[in-house]
Scaffold this motif. Structure first.
Motif, mmCIF file in Angstrom:
data_model
loop_
_atom_site.group_PDB
_atom_site.id
_atom_site.type_symbol
_atom_site.label_atom_id
_atom_site.label_comp_id
_atom_site.label_asym_id
_atom_site.label_seq_id
_atom_site.Cartn_x
_atom_site.Cartn_y
_atom_site.Cartn_z
ATOM 1 N N GLU A 1 43.370 37.719 26.292
ATOM 2 C CA GLU A 1 43.404 37.304 27.695
ATOM 3 C C GLU A 1 43.136 35.810 27.847
ATOM 4 O O GLU A 1 43.805 35.124 28.616
ATOM 5 C CB GLU A 1 42.387 38.085 28.535
ATOM 6 N N VAL A 2 42.166 35.287 27.112
ATOM 7 C CA VAL A 2 41.840 33.861 27.226
ATOM 8 C C VAL A 2 42.922 33.002 26.587
ATOM 9 O O VAL A 2 43.331 31.981 27.133
ATOM 10 C CB VAL A 2 40.462 33.572 26.597
ATOM 11 N N GLY A 3 43.390 33.384 25.394
ATOM 12 C CA GLY A 3 44.470 32.654 24.731
ATOM 13 C C GLY A 3 44.112 31.231 24.342
ATOM 14 O O GLY A 3 44.842 30.283 24.671
ATOM 15 N N LEU A 4 43.009 31.064 23.627
ATOM 16 C CA LEU A 4 42.600 29.715 23.211
ATOM 17 C C LEU A 4 43.691 28.995 22.416
ATOM 18 O O LEU A 4 43.815 27.770 22.477
ATOM 19 C CB LEU A 4 41.328 29.781 22.361
ATOM 20 N N ALA A 5 44.487 29.753 21.683
ATOM 21 C CA ALA A 5 45.539 29.138 20.867
ATOM 22 C C ALA A 5 46.548 28.373 21.722
ATOM 23 O O ALA A 5 47.202 27.436 21.231
ATOM 24 C CB ALA A 5 46.251 30.208 20.044
ATOM 25 N N ASP A 6 46.684 28.763 22.988
ATOM 26 C CA ASP A 6 47.633 28.109 23.893
ATOM 27 C C ASP A 6 46.983 27.007 24.734
ATOM 28 O O ASP A 6 47.661 26.365 25.547
ATOM 29 C CB ASP A 6 48.263 29.139 24.827
ATOM 30 N N LEU A 7 45.679 26.803 24.554
ATOM 31 C CA LEU A 7 44.953 25.793 25.331
ATOM 32 C C LEU A 7 44.578 24.658 24.374
ATOM 33 O O LEU A 7 43.660 24.776 23.580
ATOM 34 C CB LEU A 7 43.703 26.415 25.968
ATOM 35 N N GLU A 8 45.295 23.545 24.465
ATOM 36 C CA GLU A 8 45.219 22.534 23.406
ATOM 37 C C GLU A 8 43.930 21.713 23.413
ATOM 38 O O GLU A 8 43.538 21.177 22.366
ATOM 39 C CB GLU A 8 46.422 21.599 23.497
ATOM 40 N N HIS A 9 43.274 21.590 24.543
ATOM 41 C CA HIS A 9 42.030 20.807 24.608
ATOM 42 C C HIS A 9 40.849 21.777 24.597
ATOM 43 O O HIS A 9 40.604 22.484 25.580
ATOM 44 C CB HIS A 9 42.003 19.941 25.870
ATOM 45 N N ARG A 10 40.092 21.815 23.494
ATOM 46 C CA ARG A 10 39.038 22.820 23.310
ATOM 47 C C ARG A 10 37.680 22.151 23.141
ATOM 48 O O ARG A 10 37.552 21.140 22.445
ATOM 49 C CB ARG A 10 39.347 23.689 22.093
ATOM 50 N N PHE A 11 36.664 22.765 23.762
ATOM 51 C CA PHE A 11 35.298 22.241 23.714
ATOM 52 C C PHE A 11 34.377 23.414 23.380
ATOM 53 O O PHE A 11 34.060 24.228 24.243
ATOM 54 C CB PHE A 11 34.934 21.592 25.052
ATOM 55 N N THR A 12 33.982 23.493 22.119
ATOM 56 C CA THR A 12 33.226 24.640 21.623
ATOM 57 C C THR A 12 31.761 24.285 21.469
ATOM 58 O O THR A 12 31.410 23.332 20.768
ATOM 59 C CB THR A 12 33.776 25.110 20.262
ATOM 60 N N GLY B 1 35.129 26.360 26.113
ATOM 61 C CA GLY B 1 35.901 26.094 27.314
ATOM 62 C C GLY B 1 37.110 25.270 26.910
ATOM 63 O O GLY B 1 36.989 24.359 26.083
ATOM 64 N N ALA B 2 38.276 25.584 27.436
ATOM 65 C CA ALA B 2 39.495 24.900 27.004
ATOM 66 C C ALA B 2 40.483 24.808 28.159
ATOM 67 O O ALA B 2 40.383 25.539 29.145
ATOM 68 C CB ALA B 2 40.121 25.650 25.834
ATOM 69 N N TYR B 3 41.433 23.880 27.998
ATOM 70 C CA TYR B 3 42.493 23.791 29.001
ATOM 71 C C TYR B 3 43.767 23.246 28.375
ATOM 72 O O TYR B 3 43.751 22.633 27.314
ATOM 73 C CB TYR B 3 42.070 22.915 30.189
ATOM 74 N N THR B 4 44.874 23.513 29.054
ATOM 75 C CA THR B 4 46.150 22.908 28.723
ATOM 76 C C THR B 4 46.799 22.425 30.007
ATOM 77 O O THR B 4 46.505 22.941 31.092
ATOM 78 C CB THR B 4 47.074 23.902 27.989
ATOM 79 N N GLU B 5 47.659 21.423 29.895
ATOM 80 C CA GLU B 5 48.302 20.851 31.076
ATOM 81 C C GLU B 5 49.547 21.645 31.460
ATOM 82 O O GLU B 5 50.331 22.043 30.607
ATOM 83 C CB GLU B 5 48.698 19.394 30.813
ATOM 84 N N TRP B 6 49.679 21.861 32.765
ATOM 85 C CA TRP B 6 50.894 22.449 33.332
ATOM 86 C C TRP B 6 51.603 21.365 34.140
ATOM 87 O O TRP B 6 51.040 20.838 35.111
ATOM 88 C CB TRP B 6 50.547 23.600 34.269
ATOM 89 N N LEU C 1 35.936 31.467 26.480
ATOM 90 C CA LEU C 1 35.640 32.600 25.605
ATOM 91 C C LEU C 1 34.195 32.473 25.135
ATOM 92 O O LEU C 1 33.773 31.391 24.711
ATOM 93 C CB LEU C 1 36.578 32.603 24.403
ATOM 94 N N VAL C 2 33.445 33.570 25.233
ATOM 95 C CA VAL C 2 32.026 33.567 24.875
ATOM 96 C C VAL C 2 31.764 34.677 23.860
ATOM 97 O O VAL C 2 32.234 35.806 24.025
ATOM 98 C CB VAL C 2 31.134 33.786 26.126
ATOM 99 N N ALA C 3 31.020 34.351 22.821
ATOM 100 C CA ALA C 3 30.640 35.361 21.833
ATOM 101 C C ALA C 3 29.826 36.452 22.519
ATOM 102 O O ALA C 3 28.961 36.159 23.363
ATOM 103 C CB ALA C 3 29.836 34.717 20.717
ATOM 104 N N GLY D 1 28.750 30.383 28.963
ATOM 105 C CA GLY D 1 30.126 30.409 29.433
ATOM 106 C C GLY D 1 30.330 29.467 30.613
ATOM 107 O O GLY D 1 31.322 28.736 30.673
ATOM 108 N N THR D 2 29.383 29.479 31.538
ATOM 109 C CA THR D 2 29.440 28.565 32.678
ATOM 110 C C THR D 2 29.416 27.122 32.210
ATOM 111 O O THR D 2 30.167 26.272 32.710
ATOM 112 C CB THR D 2 28.253 28.835 33.618
ATOM 113 N N LEU D 3 28.570 26.836 31.234
ATOM 114 C CA LEU D 3 28.454 25.471 30.720
ATOM 115 C C LEU D 3 29.730 25.037 29.999
ATOM 116 O O LEU D 3 30.227 23.920 30.210
ATOM 117 C CB LEU D 3 27.261 25.377 29.781
ATOM 118 N N ALA D 4 30.292 25.922 29.164
ATOM 119 C CA ALA D 4 31.521 25.593 28.450
ATOM 120 C C ALA D 4 32.674 25.355 29.421
ATOM 121 O O ALA D 4 33.472 24.423 29.242
ATOM 122 C CB ALA D 4 31.871 26.713 27.472
ATOM 123 N N ALA D 5 32.751 26.184 30.452
ATOM 124 C CA ALA D 5 33.794 26.000 31.462
ATOM 125 C C ALA D 5 33.627 24.682 32.189
ATOM 126 O O ALA D 5 34.604 23.975 32.464
ATOM 127 C CB ALA D 5 33.755 27.160 32.457
#
Length: 236
Positions: free
Chosen positions: A134-145, A160-165, A175-177, A186-190
């Protein structure tokens, strides 16, 4: 928080381009439903944004949907009914949230944040497959773990991650362990990912399955504004 004047139109412009409409199509729809026929489409999509709606798919599907209201098309079961004879399946309905500013979340302790791909992959290995998909981190190119140090080893706990549209929106995901859920990471990563996107001049988008109560609650807790729904089925 509320969106600034004009931000809704920016969101609609991104979706105009994403769905294949001319710029300004959503804004100019003025309460009528936009339609776009694509007989090569592998899906049927209904999108409602700030009171305007659009349906994109093969012409036979647009014809079959003509007698349904927007409220009915927003229901996944309606699209499944329309496409039953063409193998319609999967995807579902997702709530869409948006923000052009968010409160900054402050960590209670010093944290290490990784921008690397291996850490995000390691985190996915700690999580249930449904959450990963559901989260699809592989499709979100900017990642902050966010990494946790214990016994001299750093372990990923949330990303927390994002990609540009269309160079306009930042599609966010978190995504949270499992062992670290309901602890605020999760709130902090987002928040970290969101503020990186805002600093790049992007408007934020949060997309969540309508049945995912945790994700819906997180969007509201972060300060996102509800703006619409996307309902889709795959064909064939």
């Amino acid at each position: 928080m509320t969106l600034a004047p004009g931000s809704a139109e920016i969101v609609q412009l991104a979706w105009d381009r994403r769905l294949g409409f001319d710029d300004g199509a959503f804004v100019g729809a003025a309460g009528r439903r936009l339609t776009l026929a694509n007989d090569a489409a592998r899906s049927l999509q209904f999108v409602r944004l700030f009171g305007s709606s659009a349906l994109v798919g093969p012409q036979w599907a647009l014809d079959a949907a003509d007698g349904y209201t927007d409220e009915e098309l927003a229901q996944h079961v309606t699209l499944l009914t329309i496409t039953r004879g063409h193998g319609g399946h999967g995807l579902g309905a997702a709530a869409l949230f948006f923000a052009d500013d968010l409160p900054l979340q402050q960590p209670s302790e010093e944290l290490t944040v990784s921008h690397g791909n291996p850490e995000a992959i390691e985190l996915e290995g700690l999580c249930p497959p449904d959450d990963v998909n559901e989260v699809g981190l592989a499709d979100l190119e900017h990642r902050f773990t966010i990494m946790h140090l214990e016994d001299g080893r750093r372990t990923p706990v949330a990303c927390g991650a994002y990609t540009e549209w269309e160079g306009i929106l930042a599609q966010l995901g978190v995504l949270v362990a499992p062992a670290w859920r309901r602890r605020g990471v999760g709130t902090l990563a987002a928040s970290i990912a969101a503020h990186e996107a805002l600093a790049s001049g992007l408007t934020l988008q949060w997309r969540s399955d309508v049945s995912n109560k945790g994700s819906l609650a997180l969007a509201r807790r972060l300060g996102f504004t509800a703006g619409g729904i996307q309902t889709s089925v795959l064909l064939g």
